[in-house]
Structure formats: structure tokens, C-alpha cells
Design a protein around this motif. Sequence first.
Motif, mmCIF file in Angstrom:
data_model
loop_
_atom_site.group_PDB
_atom_site.id
_atom_site.type_symbol
_atom_site.label_atom_id
_atom_site.label_comp_id
_atom_site.label_asym_id
_atom_site.label_seq_id
_atom_site.Cartn_x
_atom_site.Cartn_y
_atom_site.Cartn_z
ATOM 1 N N LEU A 25 0.836 -1.093 -0.097
ATOM 2 C CA LEU A 25 -0.140 -0.054 0.056
ATOM 3 C C LEU A 25 0.757 1.373 0.100
ATOM 4 O O LEU A 25 0.775 2.179 -0.654
ATOM 5 C CB LEU A 25 -1.039 0.008 1.158
ATOM 6 N N LEU A 26 1.980 1.268 0.880
ATOM 7 C CA LEU A 26 2.683 2.433 0.898
ATOM 8 C C LEU A 26 3.534 2.406 -0.472
ATOM 9 O O LEU A 26 3.988 3.767 -0.921
ATOM 10 C CB LEU A 26 3.788 2.167 1.919
ATOM 11 N N ILE A 27 3.949 1.625 -1.146
ATOM 12 C CA ILE A 27 4.558 1.623 -2.219
ATOM 13 C C ILE A 27 3.809 2.024 -3.401
ATOM 14 O O ILE A 27 4.225 3.229 -4.114
ATOM 15 C CB ILE A 27 5.283 0.331 -2.867
ATOM 16 N N ASN A 28 2.571 1.886 -3.333
ATOM 17 C CA ASN A 28 1.616 2.478 -4.370
ATOM 18 C C ASN A 28 1.267 3.843 -4.013
ATOM 19 O O ASN A 28 1.211 4.646 -5.106
ATOM 20 C CB ASN A 28 0.307 1.617 -4.312
ATOM 21 N N ASN A 29 1.322 4.253 -2.751
ATOM 22 C CA ASN A 29 1.165 5.711 -2.296
ATOM 23 C C ASN A 29 2.414 6.619 -3.020
ATOM 24 O O ASN A 29 2.221 7.828 -3.540
ATOM 25 C CB ASN A 29 0.991 6.008 -1.038
ATOM 26 N N GLU B 250 12.458 5.099 5.275
ATOM 27 C CA GLU B 250 13.822 4.194 4.683
ATOM 28 C C GLU B 250 13.058 3.654 3.245
ATOM 29 O O GLU B 250 13.492 3.566 2.190
ATOM 30 C CB GLU B 250 14.311 3.231 5.489
ATOM 31 N N LEU B 251 11.729 2.746 3.622
ATOM 32 C CA LEU B 251 11.063 2.354 2.421
ATOM 33 C C LEU B 251 10.745 3.618 1.460
ATOM 34 O O LEU B 251 11.116 3.542 0.035
ATOM 35 C CB LEU B 251 9.797 1.994 2.704
ATOM 36 N N TYR B 252 10.393 4.858 1.632
ATOM 37 C CA TYR B 252 10.306 5.872 0.707
ATOM 38 C C TYR B 252 11.681 6.334 -0.002
ATOM 39 O O TYR B 252 11.692 6.455 -1.043
ATOM 40 C CB TYR B 252 9.728 7.026 1.410
ATOM 41 N N LYS C 125 4.260 5.934 -5.414
ATOM 42 C CA LYS C 125 4.382 5.733 -6.892
ATOM 43 C C LYS C 125 3.348 6.847 -7.410
ATOM 44 O O LYS C 125 3.802 7.743 -8.546
ATOM 45 C CB LYS C 125 4.056 4.386 -7.553
ATOM 46 N N THR C 126 2.451 7.041 -6.722
ATOM 47 C CA THR C 126 1.210 7.845 -7.072
ATOM 48 C C THR C 126 1.806 9.285 -6.867
ATOM 49 O O THR C 126 1.489 10.150 -7.635
ATOM 50 C CB THR C 126 0.107 7.701 -6.318
ATOM 51 N N HIS C 127 2.311 9.464 -5.756
ATOM 52 C CA HIS C 127 2.982 10.781 -5.501
ATOM 53 C C HIS C 127 4.005 11.321 -6.702
ATOM 54 O O HIS C 127 4.139 12.329 -6.912
ATOM 55 C CB HIS C 127 3.538 10.661 -4.062
ATOM 56 N N PHE C 128 4.783 10.510 -7.036
ATOM 57 C CA PHE C 128 5.812 10.620 -8.166
ATOM 58 C C PHE C 128 5.245 10.712 -9.352
ATOM 59 O O PHE C 128 6.123 10.841 -10.349
ATOM 60 C CB PHE C 128 7.087 9.446 -7.793
ATOM 61 N N LYS C 129 4.211 10.296 -9.624
ATOM 62 C CA LYS C 129 3.391 9.882 -10.756
ATOM 63 C C LYS C 129 3.947 9.101 -11.654
ATOM 64 O O LYS C 129 4.425 9.071 -12.809
ATOM 65 C CB LYS C 129 3.522 11.156 -11.668
ATOM 66 N N LYS C 130 4.431 7.711 -11.039
ATOM 67 C CA LYS C 130 5.307 6.609 -11.690
ATOM 68 C C LYS C 130 4.462 5.373 -11.575
ATOM 69 O O LYS C 130 4.988 4.396 -10.937
ATOM 70 C CB LYS C 130 6.658 6.699 -10.968
ATOM 71 N N GLU C 131 3.097 5.411 -11.694
ATOM 72 C CA GLU C 131 1.995 4.311 -11.339
ATOM 73 C C GLU C 131 2.419 3.027 -12.286
ATOM 74 O O GLU C 131 2.165 1.678 -11.639
ATOM 75 C CB GLU C 131 0.733 4.612 -11.568
ATOM 76 N N SER C 132 3.278 3.158 -13.258
ATOM 77 C CA SER C 132 3.568 2.350 -14.098
ATOM 78 C C SER C 132 4.665 1.456 -13.660
ATOM 79 O O SER C 132 4.967 0.428 -14.309
ATOM 80 C CB SER C 132 3.535 2.732 -15.662
ATOM 81 N N LEU C 133 5.405 1.914 -12.670
ATOM 82 C CA LEU C 133 6.558 1.201 -12.385
ATOM 83 C C LEU C 133 6.201 0.060 -11.543
ATOM 84 O O LEU C 133 5.437 -0.063 -10.904
ATOM 85 C CB LEU C 133 7.357 1.980 -11.365
ATOM 86 N N VAL C 134 6.950 -1.159 -11.817
ATOM 87 C CA VAL C 134 6.698 -2.412 -11.430
ATOM 88 C C VAL C 134 7.842 -3.062 -10.439
ATOM 89 O O VAL C 134 8.812 -3.079 -10.812
ATOM 90 C CB VAL C 134 6.530 -3.399 -12.472
ATOM 91 N N PHE C 135 7.640 -3.444 -9.378
ATOM 92 C CA PHE C 135 8.605 -4.167 -8.394
ATOM 93 C C PHE C 135 8.400 -5.511 -8.735
ATOM 94 O O PHE C 135 7.175 -6.107 -8.475
ATOM 95 C CB PHE C 135 8.473 -3.612 -6.905
ATOM 96 N N SER C 136 9.347 -6.360 -8.998
ATOM 97 C CA SER C 136 9.291 -7.773 -9.258
ATOM 98 C C SER C 136 8.964 -8.527 -7.922
ATOM 99 O O SER C 136 9.300 -8.157 -6.629
ATOM 100 C CB SER C 136 10.596 -8.253 -9.493
ATOM 101 N N PRO C 137 8.563 -9.748 -7.950
ATOM 102 C CA PRO C 137 8.195 -10.663 -6.793
ATOM 103 C C PRO C 137 9.323 -10.885 -5.796
ATOM 104 O O PRO C 137 9.286 -10.690 -4.639
ATOM 105 C CB PRO C 137 7.556 -11.824 -7.464
ATOM 106 N N ASP C 138 10.465 -10.915 -6.553
ATOM 107 C CA ASP C 138 11.505 -11.033 -5.652
ATOM 108 C C ASP C 138 12.001 -9.989 -4.800
ATOM 109 O O ASP C 138 12.321 -10.005 -3.605
ATOM 110 C CB ASP C 138 12.731 -11.458 -6.603
ATOM 111 N N VAL C 139 11.969 -8.736 -5.435
ATOM 112 C CA VAL C 139 11.861 -7.380 -4.431
ATOM 113 C C VAL C 139 10.831 -7.447 -3.449
ATOM 114 O O VAL C 139 11.243 -7.153 -2.215
ATOM 115 C CB VAL C 139 11.896 -6.209 -5.491
#
Length: 538
Positions: free
Chosen positions: A373-377, A408-410, A379-393
Amino acid sequence: MMGRLVLIGIQEENLSYMHKQLIYIFKELIEIQVISLKELHAASIHSTDTVLLSGAAIQELVRPFVPPSCMCIIAERMINVVNLREMLALDENRNILVINDNDTDTMETVKSLRDIVPQHNYYPFLTDKRIPENIHLVVTPGEQKLVPLGFPVLIDIGPRVISIDTLLKIKRKFELLIEDSLLMQLYIKALVYLSERPPEIRNENTDSQNYGRTFENFYTHSSSMNNARDLTRKMAKTNHYMHIEGEVGTGKRMWAEMIHNESVFSAFPMSVYNCSDKEPESIKRELFVERLNQMEGGTLFIKNIDQLPYSLQGRLAELFLNPLPNLRIITSTVVNLLELVEREQIRMEIYSHISSYRVQIPPLRERKEDIGLLINNFKTHFKKESLVFSPDVLEAFTRYDWPGNVRELYNVVSYCVCLNTNTIDTKSLPLFFKGQKQNTTHVIDVNYIISEIETHGFLEESIELLKIFKEGKERQKSFGRKTLKEILVLKEKALTDQQLRLRMDVLNRLGLLIVRKGRAGSTISKKGEEFIELYENR
């Protein structure tokens, strides 16, 4: 109208350092505003502003927030040559590992060191690269937290500064009537000033620091976070002062803002003041005179009140006893309030005022279900919704304990969105995340450390100091110099202030101590504990 110079970057520590340099050089000639990426929003930058970016990597992220009429300057960063004294004193042909927070900045630092101090061999600490053998020491520009354990010597040359070429661009843009020769003199003086004084934590301006965030728009999958939110909303509707506890990076400032926006004080401004790393006289003037006089109502959020000098805590207690009309005070600490009272870092009278209206924010390791949820928030802030984090990440993120919490996550996500890629795999992760799981520890060279201490002629006293700190850490205590001197007298090893400072400086340089100012006291590092154990078992 020339407008403001708006400095934008990711890491607040570096922003604070660069801000201090700009203020020292341009003083009242330019109005300077500092904004971190996480604070940036649509109304942050005015059409008449000039934007100074801390690096080229964030240019695309910032672009959507910058009006077309604004000029953008990318800051060229240089090593502060005043901080190279220790390196200049080294024997030639040392093998030096250079560590910075990403590969690009690491290579830039290596290049600068090769140009300025060419008599050594420099090796960059890069992602997915093995550390070379026979490293004599590590050099880092203010990124000690990234240095793997076990290296015998660490030289921190401090954060990189804004180059003279960038300062000349700023001068021309604002049409300042300063001779280039004078600007160069101010630049050199600023380098000396910064080397002698670590930057104080940046305090936001006294305008309303409210971004409109509310609990209504706060989402979480964590039951502990839901409980904390529900309790806080009930408290927010009272007019009582409140206290927020949470580890570094948990979002205490955002929490205070959401309290403000759900309170009877929401029609008034919100102001933030940080007590960390500030001189007592500065706090007395800025907080208890200037800030209070400027506020006619609203919410005053005072961060890190455990860093408020004991002598000034009485002033805060007076505010609780005699509150100003239409003003709510919210305080925060990183450490549990009762623990701070037991350490005598917080006065009991303050504890008695705020302990009943206290909320605790869970660390990220206790609510890992919120990571996606935080990662999606972000990405929205940076207008980078298309960025994908792999399952391994995502799996690596879930395994990781996040000592720096949401911040730190941010920082990890903001680094990733700067990369020229649509998919983030484990190889794309920044050094400050991947370094936590790499097996980069070195065996401590006990004999080398002993020889370094003996160079100054006080091995026995240094070992005794480390034992005192080790025993203190086991009892969860840190020590200031006054307490240390008293303990040493009892052990029949009396030292003067100057002698004690010299010994602690050497132990700190070797990475065996963590030396802190003020009531927080100093403590032994993990490396110091390992060294003492190895020393005693020789």
C-alpha cells in the motif's frame, strides 16, 4: 520580482547541509526555501521561483511540480577540501574503499578524490561488486551508516558541498552585485564554517506547514495501525495537548498534521519545530520567543522534546500549565516517554502533563502488510504508477526489518523511480538497502587498532573507557564526559577534559564509539563491543 531559490532533494541531512552553505554565502540577498521530495506538492513552487536540484537524478520527478516559467539549476557537488586533513596526513599508496549512497555519487566522489589527493589508490564500493582485498581504510562523504562492519579505520569527510560553478549560476540568475572574487572568498569561508559546525536540523518556515492530510484519507491493512488511528482521532477532537511516540521514520509529523486537521484548531495554521541538534540559545530564541510570538492560534508540533535542554524543559512545562489561547501543543519523541524519564532526559512534570494523551505509532516491521500500500502511494506521488517491483523485490522487502521505517522505504522507492527502467528487480535496489543483506563484514584487525591507539600513547586508558561504555550499554545507559570522568576517578584513572576528549576522538575515528552531544551521551558501537571481546580473548 526575482522570487525565491527553492532547494529540492531527497535526503534531509544533505538538504540541511546545502541549505546552511547557501545561507552562509547569500545571507539576506536571496530568499531560500528548502523542500524535500516527500513534501513536494502542486502549490510548493511559485511561477517566479528558481529551482535548485540536489542532483540530476530527481529532475524528471520534480518536473510535474515546477511551473514552466521556472528556471531549474542542477547543483554540481564537490568534496569539502577542508575535511581532507586526515587524508593528507596518511602515508602514500593507501588502498581506500570509497562509499556513498549510490553508484553515480560514489564514482563522482572517487573522481574528486583522485583529482585532489592523487597519492592513494581508490576503489568504489559499487552494487554487486566484491570488495577488493587489502583495503587499508574507508572514506565516505557523510554516509557512515552504509559502511560494513570490520574495517579498522573510517574517515568521514562530510557531505559534499555545492560547487563554486553552481553558486556563480545562482549569482547570475538573481543578478547579484557580488564580485566573483568575493563570492570565491565566501565559498572558502563557508567550507571552513561547515567543517567546524555540523548542520542543525532544518526547521520549516513559520508559515502554515499543513498539507491537508487527514485520517479520513489514511489507509492501512494493519490492525495495530487501525487501533492507533482510532484512538488518536478520539484524542484529536479534544483541546488537550498530545504526545506522539514512534521510531525514526514512522511518520510522526504526518500524524501530528492529521490530528491538527481533525481538531477544533484546524482553521488556524500548523507550525513545526525540531529540537534536535540545536544549541540551547537557538531553541530558547526560536521556539520560546519567535515561534510563540508569531502564532495567534493553531497547532505547534514540537519534535524530539528529549533533545530539549533540561534547563528549558521548565519553559515547556509552563506552557502546559498556562496554555496560550487557541493553541494546541503536540510533542514527539523517538524513545518511550517513561524510559526517558528514568534516564533523566525528560522532567517528571512534563511526563505528568502528557502521559495520559499519548499515542504510539507502530514501526514498519510490525505492519509489513502495509508495504504494498505504501509503495503504491509513493508511486502515485511521483506520478510513476507504471513502475513495477518484481516478486523477488517484494519478498525481499517483506523479509527486511526496515530500521528506518516508512522513511527508509520511501528513500528506496524514490531511488528506484529515478532509474531509467519500468521494472525493479533485486539488482536495481540501492546500496543502502542491498547492503543490509550482503555479506560484506570484515574480520576486525585487533593488532592494527591496538597500534593506532598506541600511536597516541594511551592504550590502557582507552581499553578501560571501552569497558565502561560496554558495561553501560548492557545496562542501557549512555555516558557524558562528566559522568565518565567520575567513573574513571573511582577506577584511579583520572583524566582532564582535554585528555578524555582526545581519547574519545580517537576511539570514535576508529569506529569503536558513537560520540553524541548533549544529554543523549555517548555509547560503544557494535564494532567496539567486538573489539573488546577479541582483545580480552587474545
